[in-house]
Design a protein around this motif. Structure first.
Motif, PDB file in Angstrom:
ATOM      1  N   GLU A 162       1.366  -1.377  -0.117  1.00 59.13           N
ATOM      2  CA  GLU A 162      -0.278   0.066   0.276  1.00 59.13           C
ATOM      3  C   GLU A 162       1.239   1.546  -0.027  1.00 59.13           C
ATOM      4  N   GLY A 163       0.353   2.446  -1.165  1.00 55.30           N
ATOM      5  CA  GLY A 163       1.193   3.207  -1.159  1.00 55.30           C
ATOM      6  C   GLY A 163       1.034   4.474   0.144  1.00 55.30           C
ATOM      7  N   PRO A 164       1.177   5.455   0.338  1.00 58.79           N
ATOM      8  CA  PRO A 164       1.699   6.177  -1.461  1.00 58.79           C
ATOM      9  C   PRO A 164       3.344   5.608  -1.475  1.00 58.79           C
ATOM     10  N   HIS A 165       3.509   5.763  -2.670  1.00 57.37           N
ATOM     11  CA  HIS A 165       5.035   5.576  -3.982  1.00 57.37           C
ATOM     12  C   HIS A 165       5.203   6.615  -4.977  1.00 57.37           C
ATOM     13  N   ARG A 166       6.490   6.910  -4.624  1.00 56.28           N
ATOM     14  CA  ARG A 166       7.069   8.051  -5.399  1.00 56.28           C
ATOM     15  C   ARG A 166       7.289   7.678  -6.868  1.00 56.28           C
ATOM     16  N   TRP A 167       7.557   6.507  -7.208  1.00 55.09           N
ATOM     17  CA  TRP A 167       7.983   6.015  -8.706  1.00 55.09           C
ATOM     18  C   TRP A 167       6.963   5.272  -9.711  1.00 55.09           C
ATOM     19  N   PHE A 168       6.453   6.034 -10.857  1.00 57.28           N
ATOM     20  CA  PHE A 168       5.994   5.353 -11.909  1.00 57.28           C
ATOM     21  C   PHE A 168       6.283   4.327 -13.099  1.00 57.28           C
ATOM     22  N   ASN A 169       6.233   3.504 -13.744  1.00 60.78           N
ATOM     23  CA  ASN A 169       6.445   3.064 -14.843  1.00 60.78           C
ATOM     24  C   ASN A 169       5.777   2.406 -15.561  1.00 60.78           C
ATOM     25  N   PRO A 170       5.089   2.971 -16.845  1.00 60.24           N
ATOM     26  CA  PRO A 170       4.412   2.715 -17.618  1.00 60.24           C
ATOM     27  C   PRO A 170       4.233   0.764 -17.263  1.00 60.24           C
ATOM     28  N   SER A 171       5.971   0.081 -17.947  1.00 59.95           N
ATOM     29  CA  SER A 171       5.801  -1.650 -18.390  1.00 59.95           C
ATOM     30  C   SER A 171       5.757  -2.167 -17.598  1.00 59.95           C
ATOM     31  N   MET A 172       5.638  -1.590 -15.263  1.00 58.02           N
ATOM     32  CA  MET A 172       5.411  -2.091 -15.175  1.00 58.02           C
ATOM     33  C   MET A 172       3.662  -1.897 -14.307  1.00 58.02           C
ATOM     34  N   GLY A 173       3.104  -1.577 -14.586  1.00 56.22           N
ATOM     35  CA  GLY A 173       1.480  -1.194 -14.444  1.00 56.22           C
ATOM     36  C   GLY A 173       1.484  -0.381 -13.307  1.00 56.22           C
ATOM     37  N   GLY A 174       2.458   0.810 -13.625  1.00 57.05           N
ATOM     38  CA  GLY A 174       1.794   1.633 -12.722  1.00 57.05           C
ATOM     39  C   GLY A 174       2.805   2.519 -11.603  1.00 57.05           C
ATOM     40  N   VAL A 175       2.777   2.662 -10.020  1.00 52.52           N
ATOM     41  CA  VAL A 175       3.344   2.933  -9.411  1.00 52.52           C
ATOM     42  C   VAL A 175       4.148   1.829  -8.598  1.00 52.52           C
ATOM     43  N   LEU A 176       5.527   1.645  -7.967  1.00 48.89           N
ATOM     44  CA  LEU A 176       5.909   0.874  -7.901  1.00 48.89           C
ATOM     45  C   LEU A 176       6.187   1.922  -6.142  1.00 48.89           C
ATOM     46  N   CYS A 177       7.448   0.631  -5.574  1.00 48.65           N
ATOM     47  CA  CYS A 177       7.263   1.504  -3.487  1.00 48.65           C
ATOM     48  C   CYS A 177       9.456   1.081  -4.082  1.00 48.65           C
ATOM     49  N   ALA A 178       9.774   1.394  -3.368  1.00 48.93           N
ATOM     50  CA  ALA A 178      11.093   1.955  -3.638  1.00 48.93           C
ATOM     51  C   ALA A 178      11.439   0.400  -3.932  1.00 48.93           C
ATOM     52  N   THR A 179      11.420  -0.287  -2.414  1.00 49.24           N
ATOM     53  CA  THR A 179      12.146  -1.841  -3.230  1.00 49.24           C
ATOM     54  C   THR A 179      11.974  -2.740  -4.348  1.00 49.24           C
ATOM     55  N   CYS A 180      10.700  -2.437  -5.247  1.00 47.94           N
ATOM     56  CA  CYS A 180      10.654  -2.704  -6.774  1.00 47.94           C
ATOM     57  C   CYS A 180      10.935  -1.415  -7.978  1.00 47.94           C
ATOM     58  N   ARG A 181      11.084  -0.669  -7.042  1.00 46.02           N
ATOM     59  CA  ARG A 181      11.357   0.236  -8.237  1.00 46.02           C
ATOM     60  C   ARG A 181      12.552   0.202  -9.489  1.00 46.02           C
ATOM     61  N   VAL A 182      12.926  -0.133 -10.837  1.00 49.64           N
ATOM     62  CA  VAL A 182      12.950  -0.359 -11.677  1.00 49.64           C
ATOM     63  C   VAL A 182      13.768   0.890 -12.302  1.00 49.64           C
ATOM     64  N   PRO A 183      15.101   0.352 -13.035  1.00 51.65           N
ATOM     65  CA  PRO A 183      15.888   1.735 -13.631  1.00 51.65           C
ATOM     66  C   PRO A 183      14.875   2.237 -14.808  1.00 51.65           C
ATOM     67  N   GLY A 184      14.541   3.388 -15.003  1.00 48.96           N
ATOM     68  CA  GLY A 184      14.429   4.350 -15.786  1.00 48.96           C
ATOM     69  C   GLY A 184      12.550   4.982 -15.528  1.00 48.96           C
ATOM     70  N   SER A 185      12.218   4.362 -14.069  1.00 47.01           N
ATOM     71  CA  SER A 185      11.024   4.729 -13.563  1.00 47.01           C
ATOM     72  C   SER A 185      10.800   6.689 -13.394  1.00 47.01           C
ATOM     73  N   ALA A 186       9.546   6.657 -13.649  1.00 47.01           N
ATOM     74  CA  ALA A 186       9.567   8.594 -13.743  1.00 47.01           C
ATOM     75  C   ALA A 186       9.253   8.777 -11.871  1.00 47.01           C
ATOM     76  N   SER A 187       9.491   9.251 -11.543  1.00 47.15           N
ATOM     77  CA  SER A 187       8.759  10.382 -10.166  1.00 47.15           C
ATOM     78  C   SER A 187       8.329  11.099 -10.246  1.00 47.15           C
ATOM     79  N   PRO A 188       7.053  11.281 -10.252  1.00 47.96           N
ATOM     80  CA  PRO A 188       6.123  12.326 -10.351  1.00 47.96           C
ATOM     81  C   PRO A 188       5.590  13.370  -9.170  1.00 47.96           C
ATOM     82  N   ALA A 189       4.925  14.098  -9.263  1.00 49.63           N
ATOM     83  CA  ALA A 189       4.424  14.733  -8.039  1.00 49.63           C
ATOM     84  C   ALA A 189       3.519  13.450  -7.522  1.00 49.63           C
ATOM     85  N   ALA A 190       3.230  14.071  -6.265  1.00 54.31           N
ATOM     86  CA  ALA A 190       2.437  13.184  -5.122  1.00 54.31           C
ATOM     87  C   ALA A 190       1.147  14.168  -5.766  1.00 54.31           C
ATOM     88  N   GLU A 191       1.201  14.932  -5.834  1.00 55.69           N
ATOM     89  CA  GLU A 191      -0.336  15.006  -6.553  1.00 55.69           C
ATOM     90  C   GLU A 191      -0.838  14.890  -7.974  1.00 55.69           C
TER      91      GLU A 191
END
Length: 242
Positions: A162-191
């Motif tokens: 459960e989030g909130p999480h700060r990373w987003f990756n289209p290939s992974m299907g949405g937001v990612l936690c710090a542990t699951c973050r993959v290279p190339g992930s975006a870091s959009p604003a929480a808003e």
């Protein structure tokens, strides 16, 4: 030839011979259908103007070996008459039509949810009560969700944390936690992530209260998510102001 009736949105047309057109439709009961409209390009055609993109029509068709033939057409809602008057609405609406054609990839595969979603999206676009880009982004996220590509904006798309999480990756299907973050992930604003969730859910008070910078960032992420899951960019997206 057996006849059948269906309700449809005209997605695309192209010329066939000297006077005919091939019409690509998203129908209520038969999914995506390609059909011939004979003589529709002649000035004497009975239903030429009823078979333009964006038009919501009631049709009678004759089944064919390769392509069906449209034998009757009655306009239910002329969305093109409103959408075509505004450049932003027209370009955004064109992306909606191209997306609908792409997600309904299999011909004659029923897709009632996609049909109803497109009708609702075009109705919202035609009224002009909401910003075209917001209507488009909401439609794109919902269309992908109906097609089985629902993005996650709250729980980690990989482990479910459960989030909130700060990373987003289209290939992974949405937001990612710090542990699951993959290279190339975006870091959009929480808003922006809250806004994306609101666009998917249709929470318009949240969408309308969003700041322009978050709306722009969200649009970029929606476009990236769409391109990844459709496996190539939409031609019509190049004309949309993002």
């Amino acid at each position: 030839m057996p006849l059948y009736r269906d309700e449809a949105i005209v997605l695309r047309t192209h010329k066939l011979g000297e006077a005919d057109r091939i019409i690509t439709l998203l129908t209520r009961h038969h999914g995506r259908v390609r059909a011939v409209a004979k003589g529709v390009r002649r000035t004497t055609s009975r239903f030429g103007s009823r078979l333009e993109p964006f038009t919501h029509v009631d049709l009678q068709l004759a089944e064919g070996r390769n392509l069906d033939t449209i034998t009757q057409a009655e306009t239910l809602t002329p969305f093109h008459s409103e959408i075509g008057l505004d450049y932003d609405r027209y370009t955004a609406g064109t992306v909606m039509l191209e997306t609908a054609e792409r997600v309904a990839a299999e011909e004659r595969e029923p897709s009632l949810q996609q049909f109803l979603l497109l009708v609702g999206g075009l109705r919202a676009m035609s009224t002009g009560q909401r910003t075209p880009s917001q209507v488009l982004d909401s439609y794109l996220l919902r269309s992908l969700a109906v097609a089985g590509y629902a993005p996650s904006f709250e729980h980690c798309a990989r482990c479910g944390l459960e989030g909130p999480h700060r990373w987003f990756n289209p290939s992974m299907g949405g937001v990612l936690c710090a542990t699951c973050r993959v290279p190339g992930s975006a870091s959009p604003a929480a808003e922006t992530l809250v806004l994306l969730g609101a666009l998917l859910a249709g929470d318009w008070p949240v969408v309308e209260a969003a700041e322009p910078r978050h709306l722009k960032e969200a649009s970029g992420l929606v476009a990236a998510y769409l391109q990844w899951h459709l496996e190539r960019a939409l031609r019509s997206m190049a004309y949309v102001e993002r």
